[in-house]
Design an enzyme around this catalytic site. Structure first.
Site, PDB file in Angstrom:
ATOM      1  CG  ASN A 101      -6.370   0.908 -11.497  1.00 29.51           C
ATOM      2  OD1 ASN A 101      -5.178   0.876 -11.779  1.00 29.51           O
ATOM      3  ND2 ASN A 101      -7.019  -0.170 -11.069  1.00 29.51           N
ATOM      4  CE  LYS A 121      -0.472   0.154   5.042  1.00 26.53           C
ATOM      5  NZ  LYS A 121      -1.371   0.190   6.182  1.00 26.53           N
ATOM      6  CG  MET A 164       1.501  -3.903  -9.769  1.00 26.02           C
ATOM      7  SD  MET A 164      -0.150  -4.070 -10.490  1.00 26.02           S
ATOM      8  CE  MET A 164      -0.533  -5.740  -9.954  1.00 26.02           C
ATOM      9  CG  HIS A 180      -8.613  -4.661 -12.557  1.00 27.49           C
ATOM     10  ND1 HIS A 180      -7.712  -4.904 -11.530  1.00 27.49           N
ATOM     11  CD2 HIS A 180      -9.328  -5.793 -12.702  1.00 27.49           C
ATOM     12  CE1 HIS A 180      -7.900  -6.132 -11.072  1.00 27.49           C
ATOM     13  NE2 HIS A 180      -8.887  -6.686 -11.771  1.00 27.49           N
TER      14      HIS A 180
HETATM   15  C1  GAR Z   1      -1.757  -4.354 -16.853  1.00 27.48           C
HETATM   16  O1  GAR Z   1      -2.229  -5.573 -17.359  1.00 27.48           O
HETATM   17  C2  GAR Z   1      -2.749  -3.766 -15.865  1.00 27.48           C
HETATM   18  O2  GAR Z   1      -4.087  -4.048 -16.203  1.00 27.48           O
HETATM   19  C3  GAR Z   1      -2.353  -4.469 -14.600  1.00 27.48           C
HETATM   20  O3  GAR Z   1      -0.947  -4.491 -14.634  1.00 27.48           O
HETATM   21  C4  GAR Z   1      -0.518  -4.594 -15.988  1.00 27.48           C
HETATM   22  C5  GAR Z   1       0.577  -3.568 -16.226  1.00 27.48           C
HETATM   23  O4  GAR Z   1       1.266  -3.829 -17.403  1.00 27.48           O
HETATM   24  N1  GAR Z   1      -2.848  -3.774 -13.448  1.00 27.48           N
HETATM   25  C6  GAR Z   1      -3.343  -4.378 -12.378  1.00 27.48           C
HETATM   26  O5  GAR Z   1      -3.387  -5.598 -12.255  1.00 27.48           O
HETATM   27  C7  GAR Z   1      -3.839  -3.445 -11.289  1.00 27.48           C
HETATM   28  N2  GAR Z   1      -4.493  -4.174 -10.255  1.00 27.48           N
HETATM   29  P1  GAR Z   1       2.258  -2.750 -18.020  1.00 27.48           P
HETATM   30  O6  GAR Z   1       3.270  -2.372 -16.940  1.00 27.48           O
HETATM   31  O7  GAR Z   1       2.918  -3.460 -19.157  1.00 27.48           O
HETATM   32  O8  GAR Z   1       1.454  -1.566 -18.470  1.00 27.48           O
END
Ligand code: GAR
EC number: 2.1.2.2
Length: 192
Positions: A109, A65, A92, A111
């Site tokens: 955000n 967090k 994250m 997701h």
């Molecule tokens: C993405 O798939 C996004 O949806 C996810 O992290 C990845 C980041 O990829 N986010 C989460 O899971 C948030 N809870 P990237 O660094 O290649 O953009």
């Protein structure tokens, strides 16, 4: 519309946003700052490539967090960039009241699932293991309730028989790379 991107990982969605901006497909939005909570995050390398300031901000003392001193450092760094929009692109960490209050109504955000289904970690794996026939990705407003703010837009991705985590992840990411720049462009034109 001044956009600050926060990320923790490889930054493929930040790259998609910056490519859209280069191609004139980001409306009135422009990325003014990239911030990461991990010094080794690939997203930081995009700064030099696209001519956008990018830096690591120490998120300590918490692991999952953003609160306390780390939160204060992030608030200061984001504030300095004077954003109209803060985009969480693979950031994250759970945001808490301090950060949410500082940028109220300005944080979105991305997701990797069709929320409200499969919130939290590993949205893609959760959908695959659940055996559903369809998943996708969501862009939503960020509120105190994790992954539960107002949904701005979603894209659907079918799950085929024999789908693997890798094949599904590739499809979800491809959908994300279209969805997120599109929503940012829309918001930059004043759409809610
Ligand atoms: C993405 O798939 C996004 O949806 C996810 O992290 C990845 C980041 O990829 N986010 C989460 O899971 C948030 N809870 P990237 O660094 O290649 O953009």
């Amino acid at each position: 519309m001044r956009v600050v991107i926060l990320g923790s990982g490889r930054g493929s969605n930040a790259e998609a946003i910056l490519l859209a901006q280069q191609a004139g497909r980001l409306g009135a939005a422009r990325v003014v700052q990239i911030l990461a909570d991990k010094p080794e995050a690939g997203i930081l390398a995009l700064g030099a490539r696209f001519g956008v300031p990018a830096k690591f901000v120490d998120p300590a003392p918490f692991r999952t967090k953003l609160e306390g001193e780390g939160e204060a450092r992030f608030i200061a760094a984001v504030r300095q960039a004077q954003p109209d929009l803060v985009v969480l692109a693979g950031f994250m960490r759970v945001l808490k009241a301090g950060f949410l209050g500082a940028f109220a109504g300005k944080i979105i955000n991305l997701h990797p699932s069709l929320l409200p289904a499969f919130p939290g970690l590993d949205g893609i794996g959760q959908a695959l293991r659940a055996g559903v026939k369809e998943t996708g990705c969501t862009v939503h407003e960020v509120t105190m309730d994790v992954d539960a703010g107002r949904i701005l837009e979603q894209a659907r991705v079918p799950i085929e028989p024999g789908e693997t985590l890798d094949s599904l992840a590739a499809k979800v990411h491809a959908a994300e790379h279209k969805l997120l720049p599109m929503v940012i462009a829309r918001l930059s034109h004043g759409e809610k």
